[in-house]
Scaffold this motif. Sequence first.
Motif, PDB file in Angstrom:
ATOM      1  N   ARG A  80       0.863  -1.190   0.000  1.00 17.43           N
ATOM      2  CA  ARG A  80       0.000   0.000   0.000  1.00 17.43           C
ATOM      3  C   ARG A  80       0.897   1.237   0.000  1.00 17.43           C
ATOM      4  O   ARG A  80       1.888   1.276   0.746  1.00 17.43           O
ATOM      5  N   VAL A  81       0.544   2.228  -0.832  1.00 15.86           N
ATOM      6  CA  VAL A  81       1.274   3.495  -0.820  1.00 15.86           C
ATOM      7  C   VAL A  81       0.277   4.644  -0.818  1.00 15.86           C
ATOM      8  O   VAL A  81      -0.877   4.489  -1.238  1.00 15.86           O
ATOM      9  N   PHE A  82       0.718   5.797  -0.348  1.00 11.11           N
ATOM     10  CA  PHE A  82      -0.023   7.040  -0.549  1.00 11.11           C
ATOM     11  C   PHE A  82       0.614   7.721  -1.742  1.00 11.11           C
ATOM     12  O   PHE A  82       1.812   8.068  -1.696  1.00 11.11           O
ATOM     13  N   ASP A  83      -0.143   7.819  -2.829  1.00  7.02           N
ATOM     14  CA  ASP A  83       0.368   8.269  -4.114  1.00  7.02           C
ATOM     15  C   ASP A  83      -0.098   9.675  -4.398  1.00  7.02           C
ATOM     16  O   ASP A  83      -1.257  10.024  -4.103  1.00  7.02           O
ATOM     17  N   VAL A  84       0.798  10.515  -4.933  1.00  8.69           N
ATOM     18  CA  VAL A  84       0.502  11.950  -5.070  1.00  8.69           C
ATOM     19  C   VAL A  84       0.916  12.477  -6.439  1.00  8.69           C
ATOM     20  O   VAL A  84       1.987  12.123  -6.957  1.00  8.69           O
ATOM     21  N   ALA A  85       0.040  13.288  -7.010  1.00 10.86           N
ATOM     22  CA  ALA A  85       0.385  14.054  -8.207  1.00 10.86           C
ATOM     23  C   ALA A  85       0.331  15.534  -7.847  1.00 10.86           C
ATOM     24  O   ALA A  85      -0.561  15.971  -7.103  1.00 10.86           O
ATOM     25  N   VAL A  86       1.261  16.302  -8.364  1.00  7.98           N
ATOM     26  CA  VAL A  86       1.299  17.759  -8.131  1.00  7.98           C
ATOM     27  C   VAL A  86       1.301  18.464  -9.475  1.00  7.98           C
ATOM     28  O   VAL A  86       2.071  18.105 -10.371  1.00  7.98           O
TER      29      VAL A  86
END
Length: 176
Positions: A80-86
């Motif tokens: 499980r990961v916390f995935d982020v786009a900016v």
Amino acid sequence: MRLEPTPIPGVHVVELEPIADERGAFARTFCWDTFAQAGITFDAVQCNTSLNTKKHTLRGMHYQQAPHGEPKLVRVTQGRVFDVAVDLRPDSPTHRQWFGLELSADNHQSLYIPDGCAHGFITLEDDCEVFYMMGAPYVADAARGVRYDDPAFGIDWPAAPAVIGDRDAHYPDYTP
Ligand SMILES: Cc1cn([C@H]2C[C@H](O)[C@@H](COP(=O)(O)OP(=O)(O)O[C@H]3O[C@H](C)C(=O)[C@H](O)[C@H]3O)O2)c(=O)[nH]c1=O
């Protein structure tokens, strides 16, 4: 599969639509036509995987400088990961805004990150594997990044990184 838009133009969550039977299930994870119907031309040219041993390993926030911009479709194949786009597009109405969600082998979700956005994640357990479909070839000299804790973005990470590369920890403050 279906694409769900997010508040950031171009960034989509990809939901699977598994076909279940007595053996388990089968699901399409990418479809060029479905992306095209959403107005996205995504011609995957490379696939990558990253293997992350420890919980709270942070990679990112990465992108490739134009003209080598690299759209990518990211899914978690283990853990499980916390995935982020900016959003780093100066002319975007969501410039500097971020979108994040938990991707996991269990929820089967993917995140599509268009060219012009940076991407990163923090793992939420040991031994996480992250699989990428890339819409442009890797060009080492075009590799760029912004800092995960840059106040310009205010990303609300679920934890502080326990493992982070030196390059990722020391990108300069963001300047468009
Ligand atoms: C990205 C890439 C890297 N490499 C080589 C370069 C280094 O020798 C080694 C590790 O590269 P890097 O430290 O950039 O790996 P990550 O920090 O996981 O980077 C990736 O993670 C973030 C979160 C992303 O979104 C990008 O797709 C990608 O930049 O693999 C290659 O040979 N090909 C490639 O496509």
